[in-house]
Motif scaffolding. Structure first.
Motif, short mmCIF file in Angstrom:
data_model
loop_
_atom_site.label_atom_id
_atom_site.label_comp_id
_atom_site.label_asym_id
_atom_site.label_seq_id
_atom_site.Cartn_x
_atom_site.Cartn_y
_atom_site.Cartn_z
N PHE A 148 0.79 -1.23 0.00
CA PHE A 148 0.00 0.00 0.00
C PHE A 148 0.82 1.28 0.00
O PHE A 148 0.29 2.35 -0.25
CB PHE A 148 -0.97 -0.02 1.18
N ASP A 149 2.11 1.18 0.28
CA ASP A 149 2.95 2.37 0.16
C ASP A 149 3.77 2.37 -1.12
O ASP A 149 4.69 3.17 -1.29
CB ASP A 149 3.88 2.51 1.37
N ASP A 150 3.42 1.48 -2.06
CA ASP A 150 4.13 1.42 -3.34
C ASP A 150 3.63 2.48 -4.32
O ASP A 150 4.37 2.90 -5.20
CB ASP A 150 3.98 0.03 -3.98
N GLY A 151 2.37 2.86 -4.21
CA GLY A 151 1.79 3.82 -5.15
C GLY A 151 1.34 5.08 -4.44
O GLY A 151 2.00 5.58 -3.53
N GLN A 152 0.20 5.59 -4.85
CA GLN A 152 -0.35 6.80 -4.24
C GLN A 152 -1.21 6.43 -3.04
O GLN A 152 -1.96 5.45 -3.08
CB GLN A 152 -1.18 7.58 -5.25
N TYR A 153 -1.11 7.22 -2.00
CA TYR A 153 -1.96 7.02 -0.84
C TYR A 153 -2.15 8.35 -0.11
O TYR A 153 -1.34 9.27 -0.24
CB TYR A 153 -1.37 5.97 0.12
N VAL A 154 -3.24 8.42 0.64
CA VAL A 154 -3.54 9.59 1.47
C VAL A 154 -3.80 9.09 2.87
O VAL A 154 -4.67 8.24 3.08
CB VAL A 154 -4.77 10.36 0.95
N SER A 155 -3.04 9.60 3.84
CA SER A 155 -3.29 9.24 5.23
C SER A 155 -4.46 10.08 5.75
O SER A 155 -4.44 11.31 5.67
CB SER A 155 -2.05 9.48 6.08
N LEU A 156 -5.46 9.40 6.29
CA LEU A 156 -6.64 10.08 6.83
C LEU A 156 -6.54 10.26 8.34
O LEU A 156 -7.50 10.69 8.98
CB LEU A 156 -7.91 9.30 6.47
N GLY A 157 -5.38 9.94 8.89
CA GLY A 157 -5.16 10.14 10.32
C GLY A 157 -5.00 8.84 11.07
O GLY A 157 -5.09 7.74 10.52
N LYS A 158 -4.73 8.98 12.37
CA LYS A 158 -4.55 7.82 13.22
C LYS A 158 -5.86 7.07 13.40
O LYS A 158 -6.93 7.67 13.44
CB LYS A 158 -4.01 8.25 14.59
N LEU A 159 -5.77 5.75 13.49
CA LEU A 159 -6.95 4.93 13.76
C LEU A 159 -7.49 5.31 15.14
O LEU A 159 -6.77 5.28 16.14
CB LEU A 159 -6.58 3.45 13.72
N LYS A 160 -8.76 5.67 15.19
CA LYS A 160 -9.35 6.15 16.45
C LYS A 160 -9.55 5.02 17.45
O LYS A 160 -9.45 5.23 18.66
CB LYS A 160 -10.67 6.85 16.16
N GLY A 161 -9.87 3.85 16.95
CA GLY A 161 -10.09 2.69 17.82
C GLY A 161 -10.03 1.44 16.99
O GLY A 161 -10.39 1.44 15.81
N ASN A 162 -9.58 0.35 17.59
CA ASN A 162 -9.49 -0.91 16.82
C ASN A 162 -10.83 -1.63 16.74
O ASN A 162 -10.94 -2.67 16.10
CB ASN A 162 -8.43 -1.83 17.41
N LYS A 163 -11.85 -1.08 17.39
CA LYS A 163 -13.20 -1.63 17.29
C LYS A 163 -14.20 -0.48 17.14
O LYS A 163 -13.95 0.64 17.61
CB LYS A 163 -13.55 -2.45 18.54
N GLY A 164 -15.33 -0.78 16.47
CA GLY A 164 -16.40 0.21 16.39
C GLY A 164 -16.62 0.74 14.98
O GLY A 164 -16.16 0.16 14.00
N SER A 165 -17.34 1.87 14.90
CA SER A 165 -17.67 2.52 13.64
C SER A 165 -17.20 3.97 13.71
O SER A 165 -17.56 4.69 14.64
CB SER A 165 -19.18 2.47 13.39
N GLN A 166 -16.41 4.37 12.72
CA GLN A 166 -15.72 5.66 12.80
C GLN A 166 -15.67 6.33 11.45
O GLN A 166 -15.72 5.66 10.41
CB GLN A 166 -14.29 5.44 13.32
N ASN A 167 -15.52 7.66 11.46
CA ASN A 167 -15.47 8.47 10.25
C ASN A 167 -14.10 9.12 10.09
O ASN A 167 -13.53 9.62 11.07
CB ASN A 167 -16.54 9.56 10.30
N TYR A 168 -13.61 9.15 8.84
CA TYR A 168 -12.32 9.76 8.53
C TYR A 168 -12.49 10.67 7.31
O TYR A 168 -12.57 10.19 6.18
CB TYR A 168 -11.27 8.66 8.25
N PRO A 169 -12.59 11.99 7.54
CA PRO A 169 -12.81 12.92 6.42
C PRO A 169 -11.64 12.94 5.45
O PRO A 169 -10.48 12.86 5.87
CB PRO A 169 -12.98 14.27 7.12
N LEU A 170 -11.96 13.08 4.16
CA LEU A 170 -10.91 13.26 3.15
C LEU A 170 -10.44 14.71 3.18
O LEU A 170 -11.27 15.62 3.27
CB LEU A 170 -11.44 12.92 1.75
N PRO A 171 -9.14 14.93 3.10
CA PRO A 171 -8.65 16.31 3.06
C PRO A 171 -9.19 17.04 1.83
O PRO A 171 -9.48 16.43 0.79
CB PRO A 171 -7.12 16.15 2.98
N GLU A 172 -9.32 18.34 1.95
CA GLU A 172 -9.81 19.15 0.84
C GLU A 172 -8.87 19.01 -0.36
O GLU A 172 -7.65 19.03 -0.22
CB GLU A 172 -9.89 20.61 1.27
N GLY A 173 -9.46 18.87 -1.53
CA GLY A 173 -8.67 18.75 -2.75
C GLY A 173 -8.34 17.33 -3.16
O GLY A 173 -7.80 17.11 -4.24
#
Length: 201
Positions: A148-173
């Motif tokens: 996954f680090d061989d091509g293009q990627y965008v980090s959406l931030g640290k994983l908030k929790g290893n369990k549950g349901s969570q939202n990760y906004p895409l950066p503008e642009g």
């Protein structure tokens, strides 16, 4: 004298070795943080922008037949329901280095922004876990652990929790159509805990 020097040298060597071992142990614990494998963090977030249901009428409101008579008012046209979140792509997480399950959704909100939503996530905890949006293919087994680090990627931030349901906004642009997968990525060891291929809705 020679025996005394030898004894002191031996004790000094043991002390140095013990100090080095303590330093290495401390560094290893900091780097690997093995205790996290037995610590679960559950984070439950609602989907942003979801349309809430209308509240029920108060219990003491009169029924229509009991209401006071009034002049007939012109019928109002119902207002259109506000646009809610729309799933534009989704996929199921598969396991890589650690057993990982759950659903990934790429959601377009009413304001046109996007979030990656992890639902019913269940994976192992670990050091420096991130959520990445990538253009890499999702492969089963060890062949897919490191791609996954061989091509293009965008980090959406640290994983908030290893369990549950969570939202990760895409950066503008960020153009979400340029990416095809999501990984739970351990940035410290450059390995995927689990990933999902996004299929367009």
């Amino acid at each position: 004298m020679a025996g005394m020097r030898g004894g002191r040298f031996g004790r000094g060597t043991v002390a140095v070795a013990a100090a080095v071992a303590v330093v290495l142990l401390g560094a290893g614990l900091y780097w690997f943080q093995p205790w996290k494998l037995w610590q679960d963090t559950t984070v439950e977030e609602s989907l942003p922008g979801a349309v809430a249901a209308a509240p029920p009428a108060p219990a003491d409101s009169p029924a229509p037949s009991e209401a006071a008579p009034s002049e007939e008012a012109p019928a109002e046209e119902p207002s259109p329901a506000p646009a809610g979140p729309e799933t534009v792509a989704s996929g199921e997480l598969i396991s890589h280095e650690h057993t990982t399950t759950g659903t990934v959704r790429l959601v377009r909100l009413a304001d046109g922004s996007h979030v990656v939503r992890l639902e019913d996530l269940d994976t192992s905890n670990g050091p420096d876990l991130r959520v990445w949006l990538t253009d890499a293919p999702v492969k089963e087994g060890k062949a897919g652990w490191h791609v996954f680090d061989d091509g293009q990627y965008v980090s959406l931030g640290k994983l908030k929790g290893n369990k549950g349901s969570q939202n990760y906004p895409l950066p503008e642009g960020v153009d979400p159509s340029a990416y095809s997968s999501v990984t739970i990525w351990c940035d410290r060891f450059n390995v995927s805990f689990g990933a999902a291929e996004l299929a367009r809705a």
